[in-house]
Write a protein that holds these residues in place. Sequence first.
Motif, short mmCIF file in Angstrom:
data_model
loop_
_atom_site.label_atom_id
_atom_site.label_comp_id
_atom_site.label_asym_id
_atom_site.label_seq_id
_atom_site.Cartn_x
_atom_site.Cartn_y
_atom_site.Cartn_z
N ILE A 189 3.55 1.30 -4.16
CA ILE A 189 3.53 -0.06 -3.57
C ILE A 189 2.68 -0.07 -2.31
CG2 ILE A 189 5.00 -1.63 -2.27
CD1 ILE A 189 6.99 -1.52 -4.38
N PHE A 190 2.91 0.94 -1.50
CA PHE A 190 2.12 1.02 -0.26
C PHE A 190 0.64 1.04 -0.59
CE2 PHE A 190 -0.05 4.04 2.59
CZ PHE A 190 -0.08 3.25 3.72
N GLY A 191 0.31 1.85 -1.62
CA GLY A 191 -1.10 1.94 -2.01
C GLY A 191 -1.63 0.60 -2.50
N VAL A 192 -0.85 -0.05 -3.30
CA VAL A 192 -1.32 -1.35 -3.82
C VAL A 192 -1.57 -2.33 -2.68
CG1 VAL A 192 -0.64 -3.36 -5.15
CG2 VAL A 192 -0.24 -1.10 -6.05
N PHE A 193 -0.70 -2.28 -1.68
CA PHE A 193 -0.86 -3.22 -0.56
C PHE A 193 -2.06 -2.89 0.30
CE2 PHE A 193 3.95 -4.14 -0.41
CZ PHE A 193 3.82 -4.87 -1.56
N GLN A 194 -2.28 -1.61 0.43
CA GLN A 194 -3.18 -1.21 1.52
C GLN A 194 -4.60 -0.98 1.05
OE1 GLN A 194 -3.33 2.65 1.73
NE2 GLN A 194 -5.11 2.49 3.07
N ARG A 195 -4.76 -0.56 -0.19
CA ARG A 195 -6.12 -0.24 -0.63
C ARG A 195 -6.95 -1.50 -0.78
NH1 ARG A 195 -6.83 5.01 -2.15
NH2 ARG A 195 -8.96 4.37 -1.76
N ARG A 196 -8.24 -1.36 -0.46
CA ARG A 196 -9.10 -2.52 -0.67
C ARG A 196 -9.84 -2.42 -1.98
NH1 ARG A 196 -11.93 -3.47 5.03
NH2 ARG A 196 -10.11 -4.29 6.11
N SER A 197 -10.02 -1.18 -2.41
CA SER A 197 -10.80 -1.04 -3.64
C SER A 197 -9.88 -1.27 -4.83
CB SER A 197 -11.45 0.34 -3.67
OG SER A 197 -10.99 1.05 -4.79
N LEU A 198 -10.39 -1.98 -5.79
CA LEU A 198 -9.57 -2.28 -6.96
C LEU A 198 -9.16 -1.01 -7.69
CD1 LEU A 198 -11.40 -5.37 -8.39
CD2 LEU A 198 -8.99 -5.24 -7.83
N ILE A 199 -10.03 -0.02 -7.70
CA ILE A 199 -9.70 1.22 -8.38
C ILE A 199 -8.57 1.94 -7.65
CG2 ILE A 199 -10.62 3.46 -9.08
CD1 ILE A 199 -13.25 2.12 -9.58
N GLY A 200 -8.64 1.87 -6.33
CA GLY A 200 -7.54 2.47 -5.56
C GLY A 200 -6.22 1.79 -5.91
N MET A 201 -6.24 0.51 -6.05
CA MET A 201 -5.02 -0.21 -6.43
C MET A 201 -4.55 0.21 -7.80
SD MET A 201 -5.85 -4.00 -5.04
CE MET A 201 -4.33 -4.71 -5.59
N VAL A 214 -3.04 -28.03 4.76
CA VAL A 214 -2.29 -27.11 5.62
C VAL A 214 -1.71 -25.97 4.77
CG1 VAL A 214 -0.21 -26.90 7.01
CG2 VAL A 214 -1.73 -28.84 7.34
N LEU A 215 -1.11 -26.37 3.64
CA LEU A 215 -0.46 -25.33 2.83
C LEU A 215 -1.49 -24.41 2.19
CD1 LEU A 215 2.39 -27.30 1.13
CD2 LEU A 215 2.54 -25.59 2.91
N SER A 216 -2.73 -24.92 2.01
CA SER A 216 -3.71 -24.10 1.32
C SER A 216 -4.11 -22.89 2.16
CB SER A 216 -4.94 -24.92 0.97
OG SER A 216 -5.73 -25.09 2.12
N PHE A 217 -3.80 -22.92 3.48
CA PHE A 217 -4.07 -21.72 4.27
C PHE A 217 -3.22 -20.56 3.79
CE2 PHE A 217 -5.54 -24.83 7.47
CZ PHE A 217 -6.86 -24.37 7.50
N LEU A 218 -2.08 -20.90 3.19
CA LEU A 218 -1.25 -19.83 2.63
C LEU A 218 -1.92 -19.22 1.42
CD1 LEU A 218 2.30 -21.36 2.87
CD2 LEU A 218 1.26 -19.65 4.32
N GLN A 219 -2.67 -20.05 0.70
CA GLN A 219 -3.37 -19.51 -0.46
C GLN A 219 -4.67 -18.91 0.01
OE1 GLN A 219 -2.51 -19.14 -3.51
NE2 GLN A 219 -0.52 -20.09 -3.23
N SER A 220 -4.57 -17.75 0.67
CA SER A 220 -5.76 -17.18 1.27
C SER A 220 -6.62 -16.51 0.22
CB SER A 220 -5.36 -16.18 2.33
OG SER A 220 -4.52 -15.22 1.75
N GLY A 221 -6.11 -16.36 -0.98
CA GLY A 221 -6.85 -15.61 -1.98
C GLY A 221 -6.69 -14.12 -1.76
N MET A 222 -5.87 -13.76 -0.77
CA MET A 222 -5.65 -12.33 -0.50
C MET A 222 -4.47 -11.88 -1.34
SD MET A 222 -7.95 -11.65 1.69
CE MET A 222 -7.81 -10.63 3.14
N LEU A 223 -4.81 -11.31 -2.47
CA LEU A 223 -3.79 -10.92 -3.43
C LEU A 223 -2.76 -9.99 -2.81
CD1 LEU A 223 -3.85 -11.88 -6.22
CD2 LEU A 223 -4.80 -9.72 -6.96
N GLN A 224 -3.24 -9.10 -1.97
CA GLN A 224 -2.33 -8.06 -1.48
C GLN A 224 -1.27 -8.65 -0.56
OE1 GLN A 224 -5.66 -5.71 -0.26
NE2 GLN A 224 -5.00 -4.07 -1.64
N TYR A 225 -1.69 -9.63 0.25
CA TYR A 225 -0.68 -10.24 1.13
C TYR A 225 0.37 -10.98 0.31
CZ TYR A 225 -3.62 -8.92 5.00
OH TYR A 225 -4.34 -8.20 5.89
#
Lengths: 178, 636, 102
Positions: free
Chosen positions: C19-31, B607-618
């Motif tokens: 920060i906004f850019g880091v969050f929003q960009r998908r390309s690593l270079i953009g980040m 269940v908790l691993s859903f938090l580890q989505s691998g989505m760095l930005q989130y």
Amino acid sequence: MNSVQSLIQPQVLAQIGFAGVVALTLTGALIAVFPRNILYNVLGLIVCLTGVAGIFVYLGSPFIAMMELLIYVGAICISIIFAIMLSRPLHLSLPKRRLPKVGLSLGVGTAVFIMLSAIISRTEWQPAAIRSSDWSVTTLGTYLLTRYDLVFETISLVLLVAIIGAIIISGYARRSTS
Amino acid sequence: MTSSWFQDPTLLAAMLGALLPFVSFVLIMVFTRPYPKLSATISVAAVSVSLICALSLLGRHWHLEQPIQYTARWMVSGKLYVPFGFMLDQLSLLMLTIVAGISFLVQVYSLGYMAGDPGFARYYAFQSLFAWAMMTMSIAPTMLQFYIFWELVGLASYFLIGFYYEKFSASEAGKKAFVMTRLGDIAFFLGLLLVLLNFGNLNILDMNSVDVTARMSPAMITLSAILIFGGVAGKSAQFPLLTWLPDAMEGPTPVSALLHSATMVAAGVYMFARIFPFFSKSPTAMTLFLAIGTITMLLASTMAMVTRDIKQVWAFSTISQLGFMVMGLAAGSYFAGIFHLTTHAGFKALLFLCSGVFIHEYETNDFFEIGQHGGRGLKVPIVCITLAAAALSGLPPLSGFFSKEAIMGGLAELPNPIWLWAGLLGAFLTAYYSFRLIFAILFPKKIEEVHHGEHGGHGHGEDHHHAGLYWVMAWPLIILAAVTLVLGFFQAPLENFLVGHHGGAEGHGGGHHAWLLYVAVGLALSGVGLAWLEFGRKGASQVGFVERLEPVKTLFAERWYIDHFYRLFLDYVIYGIFSNLFTRNDRQVIDGGIDGLCRATVGGGRVLSFLQSGMLQYNLMVMFAVLALVALYFFF
Amino acid sequence: MNSLYTYLFLAALLFSLGIFGVFQRRSLIGMLIAIELMLTGASINFMAFNRFLAPDPIVGQIYTLFIMGIAAAEAAIALSIIVAVFRRLRSINIERAQELRG
């Protein structure tokens, strides 16, 4: 204030110049963040950093401004462009934006901005009681090699390690994939 | 301390006697196992020295006034002081001598009996282990030490019963003996703990002092006495734990002679005698013990009446005689019980050793077959076994007669005559089954003449071949027979030795019940006569009166269904209810609990691993949002 | 207009945009570009404090130089990582780099 006055004679011109530099910085930053084409972003970053170099001039450090232009614009941005050229053909489809993500990022970015502005405006900034007025590059150099030589050495070391690391990472990745 | 060892011959003798068999056990187990002759020599030498020590101790302290105690501190825990050492008084000296003597004779006898056995060295190692444990137990000053060596004796018994471990029935019998005595020992230990908690001391002399009644309530004394008696019941095969002893006959015959008739099983009775004053402080418990002894004696006698296995007969008779001793002790006649123990050790060892010769010669346990193969041809054993059987039946002037009379006298003192009648019935039955066996061997229904002659010749050849061995086996028989013959006449000195100058009371009692003497002897003789009628005389049917009554015979032969009851109890109560319950508890509660824990952990991780989505930005986004909120919270 | 607050707000704005850019960009270079923006904001902050508050106006400049050095190093490392990621995934989309997903 004195040094700025000595550089540009009329007060108004200085103000206009400052406004122009700030506008340059912000425009560059916006271009660096928003367009989806990565090349525009790099160009925006270059514009932004040039503006920042101008701001450094206004802040009384032409030497740092020069360094900014040299290192950031001259080195970093160029290497980024190299990376772009290495990574992805531009004619391929650009990554699509997803609105929720943009919204969320905007929200968090705004929150961070509000936090920072709140901190800035809430704090009572007190200048130091005794302030030296020695801004010269000579002193900077002396300090770098005497009192702050640890910083200097550390930067050198960090850069060295970074270069070796970069070579190893890219080289290792090549070996592991091929 | 080190110097006083050698200055004090008593201590030296006690230590030598008690420790040498242990040394021999270790030597044999560690070094000399591949050399049977050497191992046997070591063991026999050790036990001879022990015997000499025991005899010299007995002679030295014949007029002992005060018990001699040597103790060293073993451990101290809080207020509890646990010593370790030796206590020599009349009783322990007597027991030491009996054990050393029988051990010595049996080990000598085994030289012949066990000759050529692949486990010869192992056998002597265990014999030494047993001798060490039993002798140290006899002279233990505290009940704790007593208990430890008591268990060691049980261990040695387990090894020796299961000596032929390749045989399934032997290893099963060893297991059965071990587990059943363990049941009693648990009670024994609980009883000791009760005494320790309430009395604070396990010293035997202290437990026997009057002090106990002041510090423990009568109910507590009764309870702990009954619990401790559990140990007696286990070790001495008293009702209801009596069924292990017949099975224990799976061991080699000398082992049966030593452990399961003369010494080890007598350890229970010895323990009874050891803390006799403690037991006698609880009349309720004593009555219970009397009842248990009586039941055991009668049950075992009836069982002995139907079996055809020579060793089984003596096993049952051992149980019944042990019951007899318990009766004597519980009736309050301390000396009678111990005297019977002493005489019984002699003649029962003799019976077993004689049987061993027959079994060794004819390789069958069935005494009817032994008789048909010409068992009476072996002169020394047949004379000795008849003598011993007569002693067992209580015929004068053999040792058994005197000791049985002493017990009968004690029983007659009791207000309730039922015990006396039970005792007399037991004596009658004893005489009957003993002589049933003797007559079956002496006067077999049909001697297979040809077979006999052939076998005799064969036996004769063997005699030549094994002449030395035969006499190695015969000499202990002769010595024991002599002891059986004369021991009875030493009743008075022994009594003086054991109980001081109260000897008159017994004789007095005997005088009061002069009729008893005649009744007892008469009953014994009628038992012999009945056996003669059915087995001895010409044309006798060789079918006992019990065997004519089919249901009774089955009942006796099946040992009163005690084993069946245990089996059923095991199957239904232990396996059916408890095991099932515990298995279920194990499977479902414990295993299930742990499995559940595992599954909860894994599931939680999923269940908790859903938090580890691998989505760095989130992840970053959350980080900064929290940072911003925390900063805002602190600033406003 | 040319006061401490102007610079600080400018720096905060750049940082937030980064920060906004880091969050929003998908390309690593953009980040990476957005991160450069954030670093720039930080160095503006240092220069402003140096200009208006610090007792010794050299320290801030040295810090700025330090940041530049760090930025250069960071860019070098980041770019090599990006190249490695691209080699491995045939993409520099950060949302594809999910191998550690639970």
